[in-house]
Motif scaffolding. Structure first.
Motif, PDB file in Angstrom:
ATOM      1  N   LEU A   1      35.905  31.199 -40.036  1.00 38.39           N
ATOM      2  CA  LEU A   1      34.712  31.529 -39.265  1.00 38.39           C
ATOM      3  C   LEU A   1      33.608  30.574 -39.688  1.00 38.39           C
ATOM      4  O   LEU A   1      33.260  30.504 -40.864  1.00 38.39           O
ATOM      5  N   ILE A   2      33.085  29.811 -38.729  1.00 43.00           N
ATOM      6  CA  ILE A   2      32.013  28.853 -39.009  1.00 43.00           C
ATOM      7  C   ILE A   2      30.869  29.154 -38.053  1.00 43.00           C
ATOM      8  O   ILE A   2      31.064  29.227 -36.830  1.00 43.00           O
ATOM      9  N   ALA A   3      29.658  29.337 -38.598  1.00 41.52           N
ATOM     10  CA  ALA A   3      28.492  29.711 -37.800  1.00 41.52           C
ATOM     11  C   ALA A   3      27.423  28.633 -37.916  1.00 41.52           C
ATOM     12  O   ALA A   3      27.141  28.134 -39.008  1.00 41.52           O
ATOM     13  N   THR A   4      26.840  28.267 -36.772  1.00 40.58           N
ATOM     14  CA  THR A   4      25.686  27.377 -36.714  1.00 40.58           C
ATOM     15  C   THR A   4      24.548  28.117 -36.036  1.00 40.58           C
ATOM     16  O   THR A   4      24.557  29.351 -35.982  1.00 40.58           O
ATOM     17  N   ALA A   5      23.566  27.384 -35.494  1.00 39.26           N
ATOM     18  CA  ALA A   5      22.357  28.018 -34.967  1.00 39.26           C
ATOM     19  C   ALA A   5      22.668  29.046 -33.890  1.00 39.26           C
ATOM     20  O   ALA A   5      22.316  30.225 -34.013  1.00 39.26           O
ATOM     21  N   ASN A   6      23.352  28.651 -32.823  1.00 34.90           N
ATOM     22  CA  ASN A   6      23.645  29.562 -31.717  1.00 34.90           C
ATOM     23  C   ASN A   6      25.129  29.571 -31.363  1.00 34.90           C
ATOM     24  O   ASN A   6      25.496  29.991 -30.263  1.00 34.90           O
ATOM     25  N   ARG A   7      25.983  29.141 -32.278  1.00 34.39           N
ATOM     26  CA  ARG A   7      27.414  29.065 -31.995  1.00 34.39           C
ATOM     27  C   ARG A   7      28.212  29.579 -33.181  1.00 34.39           C
ATOM     28  O   ARG A   7      27.805  29.420 -34.336  1.00 34.39           O
ATOM     29  N   VAL A   8      29.349  30.170 -32.852  1.00 30.37           N
ATOM     30  CA  VAL A   8      30.281  30.666 -33.864  1.00 30.37           C
ATOM     31  C   VAL A   8      31.668  30.169 -33.484  1.00 30.37           C
ATOM     32  O   VAL A   8      32.162  30.445 -32.374  1.00 30.37           O
ATOM     33  N   LEU A   9      32.299  29.439 -34.397  1.00 34.82           N
ATOM     34  CA  LEU A   9      33.647  28.921 -34.191  1.00 34.82           C
ATOM     35  C   LEU A   9      34.636  29.869 -34.857  1.00 34.82           C
ATOM     36  O   LEU A   9      34.530  30.151 -36.054  1.00 34.82           O
TER      37      LEU A   9
END
Length: 712
Positions: free
Chosen positions: A657-665
């Motif tokens: 699970l990888i999270a950035t500003a407005n996205r989650v992979l």
């Protein structure tokens, strides 16, 4: 001929009553059979000569004696009868009494037993006894008769007496019978040799009534004899003292010297306490000490086993409550955000050995006060720091499918808005464009074996990879060439983390190595006792976790260990901010700890239905990917689950699970998904995190002609 028929009838009558009343058991003491006489002339008659009539006569005599005797004398009389029962009769009687002892009413009676009240009752009954010498003589006659009778007479008499007993007397007798059986089983080899000697030792309380008054009524109801002697002699010691004085009458041919009274060297205070107090003391012990308690005695073993069972049940209930909490999400406000004061350990006061002073003004936030209570319980001084919390990823989103193939070895990462790096067992790194969901033609090739971890620095146009070939490589995103090669591991590189120009990598060689970007040799070497499975790094701190559940916090400038915390199973992911550490494990828990001070207790824990495989820690919110295929968002301050999202349609485990500003992979075993959340403007003026009020929908505006048609 008539006498033979009568004797055969009596024998069959004896067997029938023995089977019905003793071997088959009783549903209650009220159902105990009544002794009757049957002759050939009349169905019911009192002849006064048969065994039934003799037993009935002694039962009536015992009834009169019972009504005129005190509680202490009754208890000793019953114990004397039990000590003179045959072994098979003792087994039958124990089968009858065992269901009553195991019932909750008897356990409650013993737990709430008041010694002072009982002793005062005993003293009162002894004072009301008009002629204690006469009562003792009558009891001695009954015991002498009982000792010479057969199974039928003993069974009939003891069952009739038990009907007159109160609950605490029944509990005393049942406990004595069960303890005698335990002692017999421990000394089975010497049972036949010592069985006769066990009934010869006799005291002189009946012959000396004044000795009865010397006995303290507050003595334990049943004393456990020393285990060094045989079971038969133990039965003698646990019998009634005044009843055993009839030995000279029973065995008048041989005179036996009165046994000397021995006082035990040690006292078992646990046995003298009520059960709920004894369990409360034992539950304070650790697991090893509780195991040692099982070897003290049978009574201690039973108590220790019950304490372990209750602890297991309590933990199961607590886990079930936490599971229900993770399934019932809180209706939160997706635009909620605020700057809050969070307590953290005050290192200056800890180093100065100052005691925490009471706060003049209590914190109003109940979530913060919970953390403060944990610090105060461990005598750790605290100070308040300003931190930002947001309800991240609680708004609407859409899903973009990047990969739809099953791959257990797939490793992915992203850090920006354009590129997702993906690799697998072939050792090649491919790049996927987020906008078109298509692979770029450039492939990063250079590792001699499969790649196990990858980190993308999109703002610096770099990609870092760790491989089975013992190396960590740095790639240029524009040219696709390897620009740096880092050595130091002796076995497979399993995890990787990058912070600006610091690279941390853990491997199966039980090491966590830290490099500076410009240098190929390790700058810091951090050791574990087991292979390292997860790492995280900032400028000042490095976090590493191994497969045995230990998480260590290291200070990068000095290379020293700050603290270590422990999970029960392997660590799957670690994250950190300036003040806290978050860790997830195969033990179904994700926990948040303080990164400073000596506190090893988690500030909050989050229970999951299955193992927690991945995690992100942002803005005092914890995102966890679970083996049940769901992603949960938790508030670390309140411990509540804010949102639950499905990682895929088939509920495959969420492996990364990888999270950035407005996205989650989201990477699962069967697919690779990208969640795109709508941009949100957070409202810092909200005081509480509650669901927004429903917006009232205004009626549509109608034209003048439409209004006229509606009125008509």
């Amino acid at each position: 001929m008539v006498e033979d028929q009568k004797s055969s009838f009596e024998r069959s009558f004896v067997d029938d009553n023995i089977h019905a009343a003793i071997r088959d058991g009783l549903t209650s003491f009220r159902d105990a059979f009544h002794v009757t006489c049957r002759s050939s002339d009349q169905p019911h008659n009192q002849c006064g000569q048969c065994k039934a009539c003799i037993v009935d006569t002694h039962i009536h005599a015992a009834k009169e004696w019972w009504l005129q005797s005190g509680d202490l004398m009754k208890r000793r009389f019953l114990l004397a009868l039990i000590s003179r029962l045959k072994a098979d009769m003792l087994n039958h009687l124990s089968q009858i009494l065992r269901p009553f002892v195991d019932a909750k009413d008897y356990t409650y009676t013993r737990n709430k037993f008041e010694t002072s009240r009982q002793s005062s009752t005993d003293n009162l009954n002894m004072m009301d006894d008009s002629d204690p010498v006469k009562r003792q003589e009558e009891a001695m006659k009954l015991i002498v008769w009982f000792n010479h009778e057969d199974k039928y007479s003993q069974g009939s008499f003891i069952l009739a007496v038990l009907q007159w007993c109160e609950s605490y007397l029944i509990f005393t007798i049942a406990l004595n019978i069960l303890s005698l059986q335990d002692l017999d089983s421990e000394d089975e080899d010497h049972k036949s040799d010592l069985n006769n000697n066990s009934r010869l030792g006799i005291s002189s309380v009946l012959s000396n009534p004044s000795s009865l008054s010397l006995i303290q009524p507050s003595m334990p109801i049943l004393k456990r004899p020393k285990t060094t002697t045989s079971s038969s002699s133990m039965r003698q010691k646990s019998a009634v003292s005044f009843a055993s004085s009839t030995g000279n009458i029973i065995d008048s041919d041989t005179e036996q010297p009165a046994p000397s009274k021995r006082h035990p060297k040690y006292k078992d205070y646990i046995r003298q306490l009520p059960i709920y107090l004894a369990k409360l003391i034992l539950c304070m012990l650790d697991t090893k000490s509780l195991d040692r308690c099982k070897h003290v005695s049978t009574y201690w073993k039973k108590l220790a086993t019950e304490v372990e069972d209750e602890a297991t049940m309590t933990k199961m209930l607590y886990d079930d409550m936490m599971l229900l909490q993770s399934s019932a999400t809180l209706q939160c406000n997706p635009v909620f955000a605020r700057d809050t004061l969070v307590p953290v350990p005050d290192l200056f006061r800890i180093n100065a050995n100052e005691r925490p002073s009471p706060r003049k003004k209590a914190l109003t936030d109940k979530n913060i006060s919970t953390w403060n209570q944990i610090y105060e319980a461990n005598s750790i001084p605290t100070r308040l720091v300003l931190m930002e919390e947001r309800n991240i990823y609680c708004g609407p989103y859409n899903v973009l499918l990047l990969k739809d193939d099953s791959d257990r070895r797939r490793v992915v990462h992203m850090s920006g808005e354009n590129i997702v790096a993906i690799t697998s067992r072939d050792g090649r790194v491919r790049l996927i464009d987020m906008q078109s969901a298509q692979e770029r033609p450039m492939v990063l090739v250079g590792h001699a074996a499969s790649v196990h971890c990858i980190v993308v620095q999109e703002e610096k146009k770099r990609v870092f990879t760790g491989s089975y070939d013992l190396t960590v490589r740095c790639w240029n995103l524009e040219t696709g060439r390897c620009i740096k090669l880092y050595h130091g591991h002796d076995r497979t590189v399993t995890c990787l983390a990058v912070s600006i120009d610091l690279i941390a990598a853990g491997g199966n060689d039980n090491l966590c190595l830290v490099w500076r970007y410009k240098y190929n040799r390790p700058w810091r070497t951090y050791k574990h006792k087991h292979p390292v499975s997860a790492v995280a790094i900032t400028d000042e701190t490095t976090l590493s976790g191994d497969i045995q559940g230990k998480v260590k916090v290291w200070h990068n400038p000095t290379g020293t260990l700050i603290k270590s915390v422990k999970h029960r199973l392997a660590i799957t992911s670690v994250k950190l901010d300036k003040w806290h550490v978050a860790s997830s494990s195969h033990d179904y828990y994700a926990s948040v700890w303080t990164s400073q001070g000596a506190l090893n207790t988690p500030l909050c824990t989050f229970r999951h239905p299955k193992e927690v495989l991945c995690m992100e820690f942002l803005f005092l919110r914890l995102l966890t990917g679970c083996g049940d295929g769901k992603i949960r968002i938790w508030s670390v301050l309140s411990g509540l689950c804010l949102r639950v999202m499905r990682g895929n349609s088939v509920s495959d485990p969420v492996t990364s699970l990888i999270a950035t500003a407005n996205r989650v992979l989201i990477n699962t075993l069967s697919s690779l998904l990208l969640m795109n959340f709508e941009p949100i403007t957070y409202d810092y003026t909200l005081e509480e995190d509650s669901a927004p009020a429903a917006i009232a929908v205004s009626p549509p505006l109608l034209s003048t002609s439409a209004i006229k048609r509606k009125r008509s």
